[in-house]
Design a protein around this motif. Sequence first.
Motif, short mmCIF file in Angstrom:
data_model
loop_
_atom_site.label_atom_id
_atom_site.label_comp_id
_atom_site.label_asym_id
_atom_site.label_seq_id
_atom_site.Cartn_x
_atom_site.Cartn_y
_atom_site.Cartn_z
N MET A 1 4.43 -13.80 25.81
CA MET A 1 3.80 -14.74 24.90
C MET A 1 4.30 -14.45 23.48
SD MET A 1 -0.26 -15.22 24.41
CE MET A 1 -0.92 -16.29 23.23
N PRO A 2 4.85 -15.45 22.80
CA PRO A 2 5.37 -15.21 21.45
C PRO A 2 4.25 -14.96 20.45
CG PRO A 2 5.59 -17.52 22.04
CD PRO A 2 5.06 -16.81 23.24
N ARG A 3 4.56 -14.14 19.48
CA ARG A 3 3.60 -13.88 18.41
C ARG A 3 3.48 -15.12 17.54
NH1 ARG A 3 3.24 -8.37 16.25
NH2 ARG A 3 3.50 -9.31 14.21
N ASN A 4 2.29 -15.38 17.05
CA ASN A 4 2.15 -16.49 16.11
C ASN A 4 2.22 -15.95 14.68
OD1 ASN A 4 -0.50 -15.75 15.17
ND2 ASN A 4 -1.39 -16.71 16.96
N ARG A 5 2.25 -16.84 13.74
CA ARG A 5 2.39 -16.43 12.34
C ARG A 5 1.22 -15.57 11.87
NH1 ARG A 5 6.73 -17.21 9.08
NH2 ARG A 5 5.33 -17.81 7.42
N ASN A 6 0.05 -15.75 12.45
CA ASN A 6 -1.09 -14.93 12.02
C ASN A 6 -0.90 -13.47 12.41
OD1 ASN A 6 -2.29 -17.09 10.78
ND2 ASN A 6 -3.64 -17.55 12.50
N ASP A 7 -0.24 -13.22 13.52
CA ASP A 7 0.11 -11.84 13.87
C ASP A 7 1.06 -11.27 12.81
OD1 ASP A 7 -1.40 -11.92 16.23
OD2 ASP A 7 0.33 -12.56 17.43
N ASP A 8 2.03 -12.08 12.40
CA ASP A 8 2.94 -11.65 11.33
C ASP A 8 2.17 -11.39 10.04
OD1 ASP A 8 5.15 -11.90 13.01
OD2 ASP A 8 5.59 -13.95 12.34
N ARG A 9 1.26 -12.30 9.70
CA ARG A 9 0.49 -12.14 8.46
C ARG A 9 -0.32 -10.85 8.48
NH1 ARG A 9 -0.04 -17.95 9.53
NH2 ARG A 9 1.08 -19.03 7.85
N ALA A 10 -0.92 -10.53 9.62
CA ALA A 10 -1.69 -9.29 9.74
C ALA A 10 -0.77 -8.08 9.57
CB ALA A 10 -2.41 -9.23 11.08
N SER A 11 0.43 -8.16 10.11
CA SER A 11 1.40 -7.06 9.96
C SER A 11 1.84 -6.90 8.51
CB SER A 11 2.62 -7.31 10.84
OG SER A 11 2.27 -7.25 12.20
N TRP A 12 2.07 -8.02 7.83
CA TRP A 12 2.48 -7.95 6.41
C TRP A 12 1.37 -7.33 5.58
CZ3 TRP A 12 3.71 -13.85 6.60
CH2 TRP A 12 4.87 -14.06 7.34
N ALA A 13 0.13 -7.73 5.86
CA ALA A 13 -1.00 -7.18 5.12
C ALA A 13 -1.15 -5.69 5.38
CB ALA A 13 -2.29 -7.91 5.50
N GLU A 14 -0.91 -5.29 6.62
CA GLU A 14 -1.01 -3.87 6.95
C GLU A 14 0.01 -3.04 6.17
OE1 GLU A 14 -1.12 -0.81 10.73
OE2 GLU A 14 -0.72 -2.92 11.10
N VAL A 15 1.23 -3.53 6.10
CA VAL A 15 2.27 -2.81 5.35
C VAL A 15 1.84 -2.64 3.89
CG1 VAL A 15 4.62 -2.97 4.45
CG2 VAL A 15 4.18 -3.46 6.86
N ALA A 16 1.40 -3.74 3.28
CA ALA A 16 1.00 -3.69 1.88
C ALA A 16 -0.24 -2.83 1.68
CB ALA A 16 0.74 -5.11 1.35
N LEU A 17 -1.21 -2.97 2.54
CA LEU A 17 -2.47 -2.27 2.36
C LEU A 17 -2.35 -0.78 2.63
CD1 LEU A 17 -5.38 -2.61 1.56
CD2 LEU A 17 -5.93 -3.11 3.94
N VAL A 18 -1.62 -0.41 3.65
CA VAL A 18 -1.47 1.02 3.95
C VAL A 18 -0.82 1.73 2.77
CG1 VAL A 18 -0.23 2.66 5.41
CG2 VAL A 18 -1.51 0.80 6.45
N ASP A 19 0.24 1.14 2.24
CA ASP A 19 0.90 1.75 1.09
C ASP A 19 -0.02 1.80 -0.13
OD1 ASP A 19 3.19 2.11 2.59
OD2 ASP A 19 4.26 0.42 1.70
N ALA A 20 -0.72 0.70 -0.37
CA ALA A 20 -1.63 0.64 -1.53
C ALA A 20 -2.77 1.63 -1.37
CB ALA A 20 -2.16 -0.78 -1.70
N LEU A 21 -3.38 1.67 -0.20
CA LEU A 21 -4.48 2.60 0.00
C LEU A 21 -4.04 4.05 -0.08
CD1 LEU A 21 -6.66 0.93 2.77
CD2 LEU A 21 -7.23 1.26 0.36
N ARG A 22 -2.88 4.34 0.45
CA ARG A 22 -2.37 5.71 0.38
C ARG A 22 -2.22 6.13 -1.10
NH1 ARG A 22 2.07 5.39 3.70
NH2 ARG A 22 0.73 5.86 5.46
N ALA A 23 -1.61 5.26 -1.89
CA ALA A 23 -1.43 5.57 -3.32
C ALA A 23 -2.77 5.64 -4.03
CB ALA A 23 -0.54 4.51 -3.97
N PHE A 24 -3.68 4.72 -3.71
CA PHE A 24 -5.00 4.70 -4.34
C PHE A 24 -5.77 5.97 -4.01
CE2 PHE A 24 -9.50 3.46 -4.39
CZ PHE A 24 -9.61 2.98 -5.69
N MET A 25 -5.76 6.39 -2.75
CA MET A 25 -6.47 7.59 -2.35
C MET A 25 -5.89 8.83 -3.02
SD MET A 25 -7.02 6.62 1.68
CE MET A 25 -7.44 8.27 2.17
N LYS A 26 -4.58 8.85 -3.16
CA LYS A 26 -3.95 10.00 -3.81
C LYS A 26 -4.33 10.06 -5.29
CE LYS A 26 0.52 12.13 -4.68
NZ LYS A 26 1.96 12.03 -4.52
N THR A 27 -4.35 8.90 -5.94
CA THR A 27 -4.65 8.84 -7.37
C THR A 27 -6.12 9.11 -7.66
OG1 THR A 27 -2.87 7.27 -7.72
CG2 THR A 27 -4.58 7.34 -9.41
#
Length: 74
Positions: A1-27
């Motif tokens: 079953m092909p992924r839909n764009r919402n799966d992609d959107r969730a993945s994009w958000a995860e990349v951005a959020l993980v990096d942001a949260l990691r930096a935020f938690m460190k700071t």
Amino acid sequence: MPRNRNDDRASWAEVALVDALRAFMKTTRTDREDALSDLLADLLHWCDSNDIDFDRELERGRGHYAEELIDPDC
């Protein structure tokens, strides 16, 4: 079953959020449990300082989300 764009959107958000949260938690030295809510609170302060209506932007995001639920491939 092909992924839909919402799966992609969730993945994009995860990349951005993980990096942001990691930096935020460190700071800020906040823990994982509080990191997202603390970041959101600080984003509210940032919006206040930059004359951005957080609630309006959140509603816009909710609108995009609702449209994407109806048509995940838009």
